[in-house]
Each structure stands twice: as C-alpha cells, then as structure tokens.
Design a protein around this motif. Structure first.
Motif, PDB file in Angstrom:
ATOM      1  N   VAL A 197       0.869  -1.179   0.000  1.00  0.00           N
ATOM      2  CA  VAL A 197       0.000   0.000   0.000  1.00  0.00           C
ATOM      3  C   VAL A 197       0.903   1.225   0.000  1.00  0.00           C
ATOM      4  O   VAL A 197       1.740   1.390   0.901  1.00  0.00           O
ATOM      5  CB  VAL A 197      -0.929   0.021   1.232  1.00  0.00           C
ATOM      6  N   THR A 198       0.765   2.091  -1.006  1.00  0.00           N
ATOM      7  CA  THR A 198       1.715   3.193  -1.169  1.00  0.00           C
ATOM      8  C   THR A 198       1.111   4.577  -0.925  1.00  0.00           C
ATOM      9  O   THR A 198       1.800   5.578  -1.047  1.00  0.00           O
ATOM     10  CB  THR A 198       2.305   3.182  -2.591  1.00  0.00           C
ATOM     11  N   ASP A 199      -0.155   4.626  -0.563  1.00  0.00           N
ATOM     12  CA  ASP A 199      -0.819   5.940  -0.471  1.00  0.00           C
ATOM     13  C   ASP A 199      -1.486   6.147   0.884  1.00  0.00           C
ATOM     14  O   ASP A 199      -2.657   6.498   0.980  1.00  0.00           O
ATOM     15  CB  ASP A 199      -1.848   6.088  -1.591  1.00  0.00           C
ATOM     16  N   ILE A 200      -0.733   5.924   1.952  1.00  0.00           N
ATOM     17  CA  ILE A 200      -1.248   6.118   3.307  1.00  0.00           C
ATOM     18  C   ILE A 200      -0.788   7.487   3.788  1.00  0.00           C
ATOM     19  O   ILE A 200       0.421   7.719   3.966  1.00  0.00           O
ATOM     20  CB  ILE A 200      -0.731   5.021   4.258  1.00  0.00           C
ATOM     21  N   TYR A 201      -1.714   8.394   3.983  1.00  0.00           N
ATOM     22  CA  TYR A 201      -1.368   9.761   4.396  1.00  0.00           C
ATOM     23  C   TYR A 201      -1.773   9.992   5.845  1.00  0.00           C
ATOM     24  O   TYR A 201      -2.904   9.709   6.238  1.00  0.00           O
ATOM     25  CB  TYR A 201      -2.053  10.787   3.494  1.00  0.00           C
ATOM     26  N   ASP A 202      -0.847  10.514   6.620  1.00  0.00           N
ATOM     27  CA  ASP A 202      -1.103  10.779   8.030  1.00  0.00           C
ATOM     28  C   ASP A 202      -0.718  12.194   8.395  1.00  0.00           C
ATOM     29  O   ASP A 202       0.314  12.719   7.944  1.00  0.00           O
ATOM     30  CB  ASP A 202      -0.312   9.811   8.922  1.00  0.00           C
ATOM     31  N   GLN A 203      -1.560  12.798   9.228  1.00  0.00           N
ATOM     32  CA  GLN A 203      -1.232  14.100   9.807  1.00  0.00           C
ATOM     33  C   GLN A 203      -0.586  13.849  11.172  1.00  0.00           C
ATOM     34  O   GLN A 203      -1.190  13.245  12.048  1.00  0.00           O
ATOM     35  CB  GLN A 203      -2.478  14.962   9.994  1.00  0.00           C
ATOM     36  N   ILE A 204       0.643  14.299  11.324  1.00  0.00           N
ATOM     37  CA  ILE A 204       1.370  14.104  12.573  1.00  0.00           C
ATOM     38  C   ILE A 204       1.376  15.426  13.341  1.00  0.00           C
ATOM     39  O   ILE A 204       1.824  16.447  12.802  1.00  0.00           O
ATOM     40  CB  ILE A 204       2.830  13.668  12.307  1.00  0.00           C
ATOM     41  N   PRO A 205       0.868  15.449  14.581  1.00  0.00           N
ATOM     42  CA  PRO A 205       0.907  16.690  15.368  1.00  0.00           C
ATOM     43  C   PRO A 205       2.365  17.092  15.621  1.00  0.00           C
ATOM     44  O   PRO A 205       3.170  16.291  16.090  1.00  0.00           O
ATOM     45  CB  PRO A 205       0.216  16.310  16.679  1.00  0.00           C
ATOM     46  N   MET A 206       2.697  18.324  15.284  1.00  0.00           N
ATOM     47  CA  MET A 206       4.075  18.798  15.410  1.00  0.00           C
ATOM     48  C   MET A 206       4.089  20.247  15.875  1.00  0.00           C
ATOM     49  O   MET A 206       3.067  20.937  15.854  1.00  0.00           O
ATOM     50  CB  MET A 206       4.801  18.709  14.065  1.00  0.00           C
ATOM     51  N   THR A 207       5.261  20.702  16.232  1.00  0.00           N
ATOM     52  CA  THR A 207       5.536  22.120  16.434  1.00  0.00           C
ATOM     53  C   THR A 207       6.657  22.490  15.467  1.00  0.00           C
ATOM     54  O   THR A 207       7.266  21.611  14.840  1.00  0.00           O
ATOM     55  CB  THR A 207       5.994  22.411  17.867  1.00  0.00           C
ATOM     56  N   VAL A 208       6.946  23.777  15.360  1.00  0.00           N
ATOM     57  CA  VAL A 208       8.080  24.200  14.528  1.00  0.00           C
ATOM     58  C   VAL A 208       9.357  23.523  15.027  1.00  0.00           C
ATOM     59  O   VAL A 208      10.142  22.990  14.243  1.00  0.00           O
ATOM     60  CB  VAL A 208       8.233  25.731  14.553  1.00  0.00           C
ATOM     61  N   GLU A 209       9.558  23.511  16.332  1.00  0.00           N
ATOM     62  CA  GLU A 209      10.732  22.858  16.900  1.00  0.00           C
ATOM     63  C   GLU A 209      10.767  21.375  16.530  1.00  0.00           C
ATOM     64  O   GLU A 209      11.823  20.828  16.220  1.00  0.00           O
ATOM     65  CB  GLU A 209      10.744  22.979  18.424  1.00  0.00           C
ATOM     66  N   GLY A 210       9.592  20.725  16.554  1.00  0.00           N
ATOM     67  CA  GLY A 210       9.515  19.309  16.239  1.00  0.00           C
ATOM     68  C   GLY A 210       9.896  19.007  14.799  1.00  0.00           C
ATOM     69  O   GLY A 210      10.568  18.009  14.523  1.00  0.00           O
ATOM     70  N   VAL A 211       9.473  19.875  13.872  1.00  0.00           N
ATOM     71  CA  VAL A 211       9.807  19.682  12.460  1.00  0.00           C
ATOM     72  C   VAL A 211      11.315  19.803  12.255  1.00  0.00           C
ATOM     73  O   VAL A 211      11.937  18.979  11.578  1.00  0.00           O
ATOM     74  CB  VAL A 211       9.052  20.698  11.578  1.00  0.00           C
ATOM     75  N   VAL A 212      11.900  20.829  12.851  1.00  0.00           N
ATOM     76  CA  VAL A 212      13.351  21.020  12.739  1.00  0.00           C
ATOM     77  C   VAL A 212      14.084  19.861  13.427  1.00  0.00           C
ATOM     78  O   VAL A 212      15.077  19.353  12.917  1.00  0.00           O
ATOM     79  CB  VAL A 212      13.771  22.372  13.340  1.00  0.00           C
ATOM     80  N   GLY A 213      13.569  19.423  14.572  1.00  0.00           N
ATOM     81  CA  GLY A 213      14.173  18.303  15.288  1.00  0.00           C
ATOM     82  C   GLY A 213      14.091  17.014  14.499  1.00  0.00           C
ATOM     83  O   GLY A 213      15.026  16.200  14.532  1.00  0.00           O
ATOM     84  N   TYR A 214      12.989  16.809  13.788  1.00  0.00           N
ATOM     85  CA  TYR A 214      12.862  15.619  12.942  1.00  0.00           C
ATOM     86  C   TYR A 214      13.973  15.604  11.898  1.00  0.00           C
ATOM     87  O   TYR A 214      14.630  14.569  11.681  1.00  0.00           O
ATOM     88  CB  TYR A 214      11.492  15.566  12.253  1.00  0.00           C
ATOM     89  N   MET A 215      14.202  16.749  11.246  1.00  0.00           N
ATOM     90  CA  MET A 215      15.259  16.806  10.237  1.00  0.00           C
ATOM     91  C   MET A 215      16.625  16.543  10.870  1.00  0.00           C
ATOM     92  O   MET A 215      17.468  15.849  10.294  1.00  0.00           O
ATOM     93  CB  MET A 215      15.224  18.161   9.517  1.00  0.00           C
ATOM     94  N   GLU A 216      16.841  17.067  12.063  1.00  0.00           N
ATOM     95  CA  GLU A 216      18.096  16.839  12.774  1.00  0.00           C
ATOM     96  C   GLU A 216      18.305  15.360  13.088  1.00  0.00           C
ATOM     97  O   GLU A 216      19.433  14.862  13.101  1.00  0.00           O
ATOM     98  CB  GLU A 216      18.109  17.641  14.080  1.00  0.00           C
ATOM     99  N   SER A 217      17.211  14.631  13.329  1.00  0.00           N
ATOM    100  CA  SER A 217      17.309  13.217  13.707  1.00  0.00           C
ATOM    101  C   SER A 217      17.624  12.301  12.537  1.00  0.00           C
ATOM    102  O   SER A 217      17.954  11.124  12.736  1.00  0.00           O
ATOM    103  CB  SER A 217      15.997  12.756  14.366  1.00  0.00           C
ATOM    104  N   SER A 218      17.539  12.810  11.317  1.00  0.00           N
ATOM    105  CA  SER A 218      17.748  11.944  10.147  1.00  0.00           C
ATOM    106  C   SER A 218      19.210  11.562  10.000  1.00  0.00           C
ATOM    107  O   SER A 218      20.127  12.315  10.349  1.00  0.00           O
ATOM    108  CB  SER A 218      17.267  12.655   8.873  1.00  0.00           C
ATOM    109  N   SER A 219      19.445  10.381   9.473  1.00  0.00           N
ATOM    110  CA  SER A 219      20.817   9.924   9.239  1.00  0.00           C
ATOM    111  C   SER A 219      21.531  10.832   8.242  1.00  0.00           C
ATOM    112  O   SER A 219      22.743  11.073   8.355  1.00  0.00           O
ATOM    113  CB  SER A 219      20.808   8.482   8.727  1.00  0.00           C
ATOM    114  N   SER A 220      20.778  11.371   7.278  1.00  0.00           N
ATOM    115  CA  SER A 220      21.379  12.259   6.276  1.00  0.00           C
ATOM    116  C   SER A 220      21.923  13.521   6.944  1.00  0.00           C
ATOM    117  O   SER A 220      23.038  13.971   6.636  1.00  0.00           O
ATOM    118  CB  SER A 220      20.340  12.638   5.219  1.00  0.00           C
ATOM    119  N   TYR A 221      21.137  14.091   7.862  1.00  0.00           N
ATOM    120  CA  TYR A 221      21.607  15.295   8.546  1.00  0.00           C
ATOM    121  C   TYR A 221      22.825  14.987   9.409  1.00  0.00           C
ATOM    122  O   TYR A 221      23.775  15.783   9.470  1.00  0.00           O
ATOM    123  CB  TYR A 221      20.508  15.909   9.423  1.00  0.00           C
ATOM    124  N   GLN A 222      22.820  13.848  10.080  1.00  0.00           N
ATOM    125  CA  GLN A 222      23.947  13.493  10.928  1.00  0.00           C
ATOM    126  C   GLN A 222      25.231  13.327  10.105  1.00  0.00           C
ATOM    127  O   GLN A 222      26.319  13.699  10.552  1.00  0.00           O
ATOM    128  CB  GLN A 222      23.637  12.210  11.705  1.00  0.00           C
TER     129      GLN A 222
END
Length: 271
Positions: A197-222
C-alpha cells in the motif's frame, strides 16, 4: 548485515525526542490487515529495528507480549529509559539474527527501518521465525512530506523542502529503497499472500521545533553534520527562522500540521 547509522548516544537521544510514532491511518492499515488474516489477538509480536520504540509502543496495545529489537545499543537504551507498557521488552541484536525459535512469532513488524537491513538475510530470518498463518508488516514514511499552517501552507512547505533537499544530498544509497516505495522489499517478502500500500497519508501533530528536530534526527543530517558541522547547524537555524517568519509567529512551540505519506508492505505466511 544491517547498516549501522544510529549508534551514538547523542543521535539516539535526538531520535527518541523527535521521531514520531506511526500515524492513525498507518496503524489502521496494519490492524485491518491483521484482523482480516485473523492474526490478532496473538501472543507475540516482534518489532525489528525498533530504534527508541515509537512503533513498539503501538504494538503493546494489541499483543500479549511485544519485543523490540535493534542493532544499536544506544537506541535500545533510549527505548528502555522511556516509560512503556509492562508487556514490552527490548533486545540488542541484528535484524538478520533474531533470537527467537523457529515458527514462534505471530506478527513481525518494522517501522522505517527495513531499508537499513541486509534484505535477503532479513527475509530469510523472518521466514524462519514467523509462524504459519503469521503476518509481517513493514512500513516507512517517504520523503513526500508537507506542512500546513493557516494560509501560508504552500510557502511553509517550500521552506521545509528547500532545507530537506539540502540534507538529502548526504543521504545513504539505501534511501533508494524508500524512493522506490519499498518495491524491492515487497518483491523480497517470501510469502505469496502479500500486498503493498503506497498511499497512506497521516497528519502528525508537530511544532516548529519538532519539524526542525525531525530533520536533525535523520541519518542524512547526521552525515552532513559530521562533514560540515557549521554549515549543518546554520542550515537548521536559518530554516527555523524562515519558518517562523513565514508563519508570522515567534514561538518555536507553535503547532503545525506535518503531513507524511507512508508505504506499507503486508504479508501472511502460508499455513
């Protein structure tokens, strides 16, 4: 063997803080499939590549016993340090060498981790431990993400995407599995009764800090940070500033809708 990208305690701590649990639609997709295949209620679920336990907690609500496994000791320590249900436990082990008896696992899952495994070895190991009639659910969120806030959603997503595109320049070649929507992983699943199944869309509750933190947590960013710490840190700081300016707010705690697209590979082992 599993590619090890989340080993350091610092990275594990950021991962635990900012990585989000499976969303409502993804969870419902998995549960509906397990109900259809009569795989729940069940005794044992194993969550492979569990990281700090975001997906494992979801399983704890539906199975008598849940074991999360990960090759990273730092990630497992973060999982153990996080409060959870008493039926959940954690083990350090490779995805390709699971410490379970043959045909002993009712449901085996992996959330946003399977692309790091040695796919062939993992699938053979999964086939060994899953019971006849048991199921597998292997999912990932994709790079198809967007942000929504008031009437500036398009501009806000553009700011996010510009940052994310810079980070993805440092992505591991195993991101190819995600970019092809887990097609290779689906084809490698050793059960004939399977679907993707390739079309599962979810709304994830976030804050601005959370969005930036998510990017920081990625292996690519590290990886980016190891190569050029100053540029990596500056990119996130500037992106956070641009997001706040675009939204017309000053607090990093301002809520924002974070939309992600999931892919899920599901399979049931023949009895």
């Amino acid at each position: 063997m599993t590619t090890q990208m989340f080993e350091g305690r610092g990275h594990a701590a950021v991962y635990q803080k900012y990585r989000f649990a499976p969303g409502k639609e993804l969870k419902q997709t998995i549960l509906s499939y397990l109900q259809e295949k009569k795989a729940i209620p069940a005794e044992l679920a194993v969550d492979v590549g569990c990281g700090s336990g975001q997906g494992t907690h979801f399983l704890g609500e539906h199975f008598k016993k849940v074991v999360g496994t990960d090759i990273s000791e730092a990630q497992i320590q973060e999982a153990k340090d996080t409060p959870c249900m008493p039926n959940i436990s954690y083990l350090v082990c490779p995805a390709e060498e699971l410490p379970f008896q043959d045909a002993s696992v009712d449901v085996l899952t992996s959330f946003t981790a399977a692309h790091w495994f040695d796919i062939g070895k993992f699938m053979r190991e999964a086939d060994r431990v899953v019971k006849p009639g048991g199921c597998m659910a292997i999912s990932t969120y994709t790079v198809d993400m967007s942000l929504r806030y008031g009437d500036c959603s398009e501009k806000l997503t553009k700011v996010f995407r510009e940052c994310w595109d810079q980070i993805l320049k440092y992505s591991h070649d195993r991101l190819k599995y995600v970019l092809d929507n887990y097609k290779e992983i689906f084809e490698a699943l050793p059960f004939s009764d399977k679907k993707r199944v390739t079309d599962i869309y979810d709304q994830i509750p976030m804050t601005v800090e959370g969005v930036v933190g998510y990017m920081e947590s990625s292996s690519s960013y590290q990886t980016f940070k190891k190569n050029d710490p100053k540029a990596a840190t500056s990119l996130l700081q500037e992106t956070e500033k641009r997001m706040l300016e675009t939204m017309g707010v000053s607090s990093c705690e301002t809520p924002v809708e974070f939309w992600v697209r999931h892919v899920c590979v599901l399979g049931c082992k023949e009895c």
